[in-house]
Design an enzyme around this catalytic site. Structure first.
Site, PDB file in Angstrom:
ATOM      1  CE  LYS A 114      86.746  25.933 -22.064  1.00 57.87           C
ATOM      2  NZ  LYS A 114      87.081  25.076 -23.236  1.00 57.87           N
ATOM      3  N   GLY A 116      80.110  25.819 -23.036  1.00 57.66           N
ATOM      4  CA  GLY A 116      79.508  24.798 -23.893  1.00 57.66           C
ATOM      5  C   GLY A 116      79.446  25.225 -25.341  1.00 57.66           C
ATOM      6  CG  HIS A 184      83.480  33.320 -26.707  1.00 57.77           C
ATOM      7  ND1 HIS A 184      82.566  32.342 -26.395  1.00 57.77           N
ATOM      8  CD2 HIS A 184      84.623  32.667 -27.074  1.00 57.77           C
ATOM      9  CE1 HIS A 184      83.133  31.148 -26.553  1.00 57.77           C
ATOM     10  NE2 HIS A 184      84.362  31.317 -26.972  1.00 57.77           N
ATOM     11  CE1 TYR A 268      78.740  22.211 -21.277  1.00 54.78           C
ATOM     12  CE2 TYR A 268      78.363  21.696 -18.967  1.00 54.78           C
ATOM     13  CZ  TYR A 268      79.033  21.460 -20.152  1.00 54.78           C
ATOM     14  OH  TYR A 268      79.994  20.481 -20.204  1.00 54.78           O
ATOM     15  CB  SER A 303      78.610  10.906 -27.056  1.00 50.40           C
ATOM     16  OG  SER A 303      79.656  10.465 -27.904  1.00 50.40           O
TER      17      SER A 303
END
Length: 375
Positions: A114, A116, A184, A268, A303
């Site tokens: 978590k 990005g 991760h 991020y 976006s």
């Protein structure tokens, strides 16, 4: 070898016709030696054993833990040294990932959970694939950029077959180049030759927003099915008792490697402030160029509004797989820096501040917790 080359030079001077045949032999011999050395290096890397031992955590299947993490009913393991916490399935098979072979044209996206990750995966995949936004729209990200340890989240019999086929290491090993791989895992659990072989983009996010985002993530997916409060989750996070924890060793180790020529360390918050500048840096890191026309397409595609709509379109498919709680929100939630202010009590925020201060003591790593302006 040098003595042999001297003899070859003398022979060539005395008999020019001798040159081509003998030179070909030397070239073949040198090539053979190079290939033998490469095979030797490959064999040595394959033979390396992960220097971390994983032990089952009995408390992970008893109350009170299992009461608020009911989806993790297989339990967790902790690795030593390092204290890394993950699924029991990973503990059984961690060495498979450690011995996985990275390629020179791979691009890896590495983050703590978590931070990005999905955003960065999309960015890296586009740069590697000629900014082909149309193809990106047609093929789900999990198929374009596989999750290295995704097949280890739960036992194989509980993992949807479609996901297993996409994320299994055997499948990943057969993928054509260039591959864009997500993980991760901290660097010490990844293939030891990774940084000297492949390009890596590591992204870090401030720990307060990571806690909030992870809290919602653990509520969303059935293999966690978190039932506790945000404060409960924050406590388990700070105590290093959730998947991929502890947080600070993960990020600090990556920070220490930020000057490696194959590592691009990003925040991020940088992406939220100036995405165009980050796209340029990522492209340069991957030895790619982006035209202005491509830049406009990439920025539009990346976006938050577009990615959130893309996720919504694919959510029904994920629901069909049975791995997501329908009433627990969405994968793309807000993406805002500083959202933690809407969740933490003063007392909890004070404890988290101390946790951050204690773990960053002696380090020059600093996080941005709030932004006045963000994309």
């Amino acid at each position: 070898m040098l003595f042999g080359l001297r003899l070859l030079f003398i022979s060539c001077c005395q008999n020019p016709s001798f040159y081509s045949v003998q030179l070909s032999c030397v070239v073949i011999k040198v090539k053979h030696l190079e290939m033998s050395q490469e095979r030797k290096e490959d064999d040595e890397s394959q033979a390396q054993e992960l220097p971390v031992k994983f032990n089952f955590i009995p408390e992970s299947i008893t109350s009170p833990f299992i009461d608020i993490f009911p989806g993790q009913n297989e339990g967790m393991v902790r690795g030593e040294p390092g204290g890394f916490v993950f699924s029991r399935e990973y503990g059984r098979r961690a060495n498979e990932i450690y011995q996985f072979k990275p390629r020179k044209d791979d691009a890896w996206v590495c983050t703590f959970s978590k931070s990005g990750t999905t955003w960065t995966q999309e960015l890296v995949w586009l740069i590697v694939n000629g900014c082909d936004t149309e193809k990106a729209k047609q093929i789900p990200l999990q198929m374009r950029s596989p999750y290295l340890e995704g097949d280890y989240l739960i036992s194989p019999e509980k993992m949807p077959q479609e996901i297993r086929e996409c994320w299994a290491l055997e499948s990943l090993d057969k993928r054509p180049s260039p591959r864009v791989i997500k993980s991760h895992l901290p660097f010490n659990l990844l293939p030891p030759q990774l940084l000297d072989t492949s390009k890596v983009v590591y992204v870090a996010r401030n720990p307060k927003d990571v806690i909030v985002s992870n809290y919602h993530h653990f509520k969303l997916f059935k293999f966690h099915d978190f039932k506790g409060t945000l404060e409960d989750f924050a406590n388990y996070s700070m105590d290093g008792q959730i998947y991929y924890s502890p947080y600070f060793p993960h990020v600090l180790d990556a920070w220490s490697k930020r000057h490696h020529p194959n590592v691009l360390f990003l925040f991020y918050e940088e992406m939220k402030q100036d995405l165009r500048a980050v796209v340029e840096r990522v492209a340069a890191h991957l030895n790619q160029t982006v035209t202005e026309e491509q830049m406009v397409r990439v920025l539009e595609y990346l976006s938050f509004k577009n990615l959130a709509s893309t996720e919504a379109a694919g959510k029904e498919k994920v629901k069909e797989m049975g791995i997501m709680n329908e009433d627990a929100g969405t994968f793309f939630r807000k993406g805002k820096t500083g959202d933690w202010k809407n969740h933490f009590s003063p007392e909890l925020n004070e404890r988290i501040d101390k946790w951050i201060q204690d773990n960053l003591a002696g380090s020059d790593l600093k996080f941005v917790m709030e932004l006045d302006k963000q994309d």
